[in-house]
Structures are given as structure tokens and as C-alpha cells.
Enzyme design. Structure first.
Site, PDB file in Angstrom:
ATOM      1  N   ARG A 108       0.831  -1.206   0.000  1.00  0.00           N
ATOM      2  CA  ARG A 108       0.000   0.000   0.000  1.00  0.00           C
ATOM      3  C   ARG A 108       0.872   1.266   0.000  1.00  0.00           C
ATOM      4  O   ARG A 108       0.540   2.266  -0.636  1.00  0.00           O
ATOM      5  CB  ARG A 108      -0.901  -0.042   1.248  1.00  0.00           C
ATOM      6  CG  ARG A 108      -1.830   1.131   1.405  1.00  0.00           C
ATOM      7  CD  ARG A 108      -3.007   1.025   0.466  1.00  0.00           C
ATOM      8  NE  ARG A 108      -3.919   2.144   0.663  1.00  0.00           N
ATOM      9  CZ  ARG A 108      -5.233   2.061   0.617  1.00  0.00           C
ATOM     10  NH1 ARG A 108      -5.811   0.898   0.363  1.00  0.00           N
ATOM     11  NH2 ARG A 108      -5.990   3.112   0.807  1.00  0.00           N
ATOM     12  N   ASN A 150     -11.036  17.153   1.101  1.00  0.00           N
ATOM     13  CA  ASN A 150     -11.983  16.083   0.771  1.00  0.00           C
ATOM     14  C   ASN A 150     -13.400  16.590   1.022  1.00  0.00           C
ATOM     15  O   ASN A 150     -13.607  17.531   1.782  1.00  0.00           O
ATOM     16  CB  ASN A 150     -11.701  14.859   1.646  1.00  0.00           C
ATOM     17  CG  ASN A 150     -12.433  13.617   1.179  1.00  0.00           C
ATOM     18  OD1 ASN A 150     -13.016  13.591   0.090  1.00  0.00           O
ATOM     19  ND2 ASN A 150     -12.418  12.575   2.002  1.00  0.00           N
ATOM     20  N   THR A 151     -14.345  15.939   0.378  1.00  0.00           N
ATOM     21  CA  THR A 151     -15.753  16.243   0.638  1.00  0.00           C
ATOM     22  C   THR A 151     -16.426  14.982   1.162  1.00  0.00           C
ATOM     23  O   THR A 151     -16.160  13.876   0.695  1.00  0.00           O
ATOM     24  CB  THR A 151     -16.450  16.785  -0.629  1.00  0.00           C
ATOM     25  OG1 THR A 151     -17.841  16.910  -0.373  1.00  0.00           O
ATOM     26  CG2 THR A 151     -16.232  15.895  -1.828  1.00  0.00           C
ATOM     27  N   HIS A 152     -17.293  15.163   2.160  1.00  0.00           N
ATOM     28  CA  HIS A 152     -17.951  14.017   2.803  1.00  0.00           C
ATOM     29  C   HIS A 152     -19.460  14.275   2.863  1.00  0.00           C
ATOM     30  O   HIS A 152     -19.878  15.381   3.223  1.00  0.00           O
ATOM     31  CB  HIS A 152     -17.392  13.829   4.216  1.00  0.00           C
ATOM     32  CG  HIS A 152     -17.978  12.643   4.918  1.00  0.00           C
ATOM     33  ND1 HIS A 152     -17.642  11.345   4.594  1.00  0.00           N
ATOM     34  CD2 HIS A 152     -18.904  12.563   5.910  1.00  0.00           C
ATOM     35  CE1 HIS A 152     -18.326  10.512   5.364  1.00  0.00           C
ATOM     36  NE2 HIS A 152     -19.096  11.220   6.156  1.00  0.00           N
ATOM     37  N   GLY A 186      -6.363  10.486   9.768  1.00  0.00           N
ATOM     38  CA  GLY A 186      -7.507   9.682  10.195  1.00  0.00           C
ATOM     39  C   GLY A 186      -8.541   9.528   9.086  1.00  0.00           C
ATOM     40  O   GLY A 186      -8.349   9.999   7.963  1.00  0.00           O
ATOM     41  N   THR A 187      -9.636   8.855   9.422  1.00  0.00           N
ATOM     42  CA  THR A 187     -10.735   8.704   8.472  1.00  0.00           C
ATOM     43  C   THR A 187     -11.749   9.810   8.706  1.00  0.00           C
ATOM     44  O   THR A 187     -12.481   9.796   9.709  1.00  0.00           O
ATOM     45  CB  THR A 187     -11.408   7.320   8.651  1.00  0.00           C
ATOM     46  OG1 THR A 187     -10.423   6.309   8.459  1.00  0.00           O
ATOM     47  CG2 THR A 187     -12.531   7.124   7.637  1.00  0.00           C
ATOM     48  N   ASP A 188     -11.753  10.802   7.833  1.00  0.00           N
ATOM     49  CA  ASP A 188     -12.694  11.931   7.911  1.00  0.00           C
ATOM     50  C   ASP A 188     -12.567  12.706   9.222  1.00  0.00           C
ATOM     51  O   ASP A 188     -13.567  13.201   9.761  1.00  0.00           O
ATOM     52  CB  ASP A 188     -14.151  11.440   7.732  1.00  0.00           C
ATOM     53  CG  ASP A 188     -14.350  10.711   6.408  1.00  0.00           C
ATOM     54  OD1 ASP A 188     -13.669  11.056   5.432  1.00  0.00           O
ATOM     55  OD2 ASP A 188     -15.187   9.792   6.362  1.00  0.00           O
TER      56      ASP A 188
HETATM   57  C1  GRF Z   1     -19.991  12.157  -2.920  1.00  0.00           C
HETATM   58  O1  GRF Z   1     -21.192  12.202  -2.189  1.00  0.00           O
HETATM   59  C2  GRF Z   1     -18.802  12.019  -2.022  1.00  0.00           C
HETATM   60  O2  GRF Z   1     -18.891  12.751  -0.848  1.00  0.00           O
HETATM   61  C3  GRF Z   1     -18.844  10.549  -1.716  1.00  0.00           C
HETATM   62  O3  GRF Z   1     -19.139   9.955  -2.951  1.00  0.00           O
HETATM   63  C4  GRF Z   1     -19.889  10.882  -3.731  1.00  0.00           C
HETATM   64  C5  GRF Z   1     -19.163  11.079  -5.008  1.00  0.00           C
HETATM   65  O4  GRF Z   1     -19.997  11.613  -5.999  1.00  0.00           O
HETATM   66  N1  GRF Z   1     -17.624  10.093  -1.113  1.00  0.00           N
HETATM   67  P1  GRF Z   1     -19.459  11.981  -7.423  1.00  0.00           P
HETATM   68  O5  GRF Z   1     -18.552  10.869  -7.912  1.00  0.00           O
HETATM   69  O6  GRF Z   1     -18.709  13.289  -7.321  1.00  0.00           O
HETATM   70  O7  GRF Z   1     -20.690  12.117  -8.269  1.00  0.00           O
END
Ligand code: GRF
Length: 244
Positions: A108, A150-152, A186-188
């Protein structure tokens, strides 16, 4: 580290002689000179976007970047798997892509280093994980920590992990949302940059709720990245400030 401060921002490491190391030393050396290309006479931040799926968040960034006033350009799109719509979106936009599958590396850590090298090759100012379903490791964070976001699809720290939408729905919350954050080890768990709330409907299933969250997520990501690249940002402990 920036003299006299315990934090640094995009502006610091984007100018000759600027910051060469992040606030806690974890960032590693910065590219400090000549990093910002000019598009139509304006300065644009270079974005590398990482995807694993449909790439609608990537598309929102691509659409925003079409306006040079936005202040950023997507210079490459990376993925951990081939054949996904996210890569096709990049290809249709004429943007270079790369694919690095974890399974193709003995360790990894080797994949992590290769991912960091691939991103580095495009000299990004900011790396954006937009639905990228892999955790990065120490090598990647050593190079991009503090400028890897990142987006969550939930309001962190609630419902971290792979199933944020499902977990929020199962818990029975009435409000969920989305979070843009700076990635740490970490994770998120990294410092939150921005969040938006999204109501949960009584008859929602996971797909319906996720679609509603993604509408907010795309808008939040575009707004947040745009403000970061135009105004700079700083991190003080867990507090992120965009603009000065
Ligand atoms: C998003 O909701 C993201 O937060 C999650 O997966 C989705 C990805 O959507 N981890 P896309 O590939 O940008 O349409």
C-alpha cells in the site's frame, strides 16, 4: 514554517521565498516559485482532482473553472480504478488523467508514493478528493498535507466513513449535510473548512437522500475551493480560516 507564525496558507507557499514547510512540519517541502500559471492574464491555482466514480463533484469544479474569474484550473484528474464516468468527464474536457490501482502495487505504501508522485507531476497548488474512495498514507500527506481536501456526505464528525448517508438515515437524524475538510491521517477526522445542512425527508431512502446531499455538496465544494484559491486560508489547530 512562516516566520513569526504557527500557520501558513496557500499564498505563503505560492510566492518565491514563501513558506517551505507546513505548520506542524508534516507538509514537507513546498514548491515555492513559478507555480501559478497565468490564464488570460489572471493567476490560477492548479487543482489535481481525485475521483472513484460518477464524478459529478469533479464536473461542478470543471464547470466553475470555465470562468477564469473563479481562480483555478483543473490540471489533471486521477483515479484508483479505470472505466469510471469521472475519468470520462476529464477526457471529454481535454484534461490529462492517470489511474493507479492499489492492486497493482506490492505494498500500500508503494501505491501511496506513486499517487503522490503522479499528483506532484502536475505541480498542484491544491489536491481535491472528490468522491475518491481511498485513504492516503504518510507519503502522500507528507507532500500534500494542508492542501489536500476532501468532501464528505454528512456533517462531520457525525457519520464518518464510507457510508455517511446510510448511517445518517439509519440513525434517524432530521438534518444531515456535507462537509469539506482538510485531510489528515484519520478517516474523515481533519479540520473542517465548510459545511452545509440538508433536511432528511420521512420517505427518503439512501439514494434519494444522497442525491439531495450531493446537490449541496457540489455547491459547497465549488464555493469553498474558489474562496480558498482566491483568498488563501490558514489552519490553527482544528480551526480553518478562509481569507485573511
Ligand atoms: C460524494 O457524495 C462524495 O462525498 C462521496 O461519494 C460521492 C461522489 O460523488 N464520497 P461523485 O462521484 O462526485 O458524483
Amino acid at each position: 514554517m512562516c516566520p513569526g507564525r504557527d500557520w501558513c496558507s496557500w499564498r505563503d507557499w505560492s510566492v518565491p521565498g514563501g513558506c517551505t514547510q507546513g505548520r506542524d512540519g508534516s507538509h514537507g517541502p513546498r514548491r515555492v516559485a513559478g507555480g501559478l500559471p497565468r490564464y488570460g492574464g489572471r493567476m490560477s491555482a492548479r487543482l489535481v482532482v481525485l475521483v472513484s466514480g460518477a464524478g459529478t463533484n469533479l464536473q461542478a469544479l470543471l464547470d466553475a473553472c470555465a470562468d477564469e474569474a473563479y481562480g483555478a484550473a483543473v490540471v489533471a484528474v486521477g483515479a484508483d480504478r479505470p472505466g469510471i464516468e469521472g475519468l470520462a468527464r476529464a477526457q471529454r474536457a481535454g484534461i490529462p488523467t492517470f489511474v493507479l490501482r492499489v492492486a497493482d502495487y506490492p505494498l500500500r505504501a508503494d501505491w501511496d508514493r506513486a499517487l503522490a508522485d503522479a499528483c506532484d507531476g502536475f505541480s498542484p497548488d491544491l489536491v481535491v478528493s472528490a468522491g475518491f474512495m481511498k485513504l492516503v498514507g504518510p507519503d502522500f500527506l507528507a507532500r500534500f498535507g494542508g492542501r489536500f481536501i476532501n468532501t464528505h456526505p454528512a456533517l462531520l464528525p457525525a457519520f464518518a466513513g464510507m457510508h455517511g448517508v446510510r448511517d445518517a438515515l439509519e440513525y434517524g437524524v432530521k438534518i444531515t449535510g456535507c462537509t469539506v475538510f482538510i485531510v489528515d491521517s484519520g478517516t474523515d477526522t481533519g479540520p473542517v473548512i465548510a459545511q452545509a445542512a440538508v433536511p432528511v425527508s420521512d420517505d427518503d431512502d439512501v439514494a434519494a437522500l444522497h442525491e439531495r446531499v450531493k446537490v449541496s455538496e457540489r455547491a459547497l465544494l465549488v464555493e469553498t475551493v474558489g474562496r480558498m484559491v482566491r483568498e488563501g486560508w490558514s489552519v490553527h489547530g482544528r480551526k480553518v480560516k478562509v481569507g485573511h
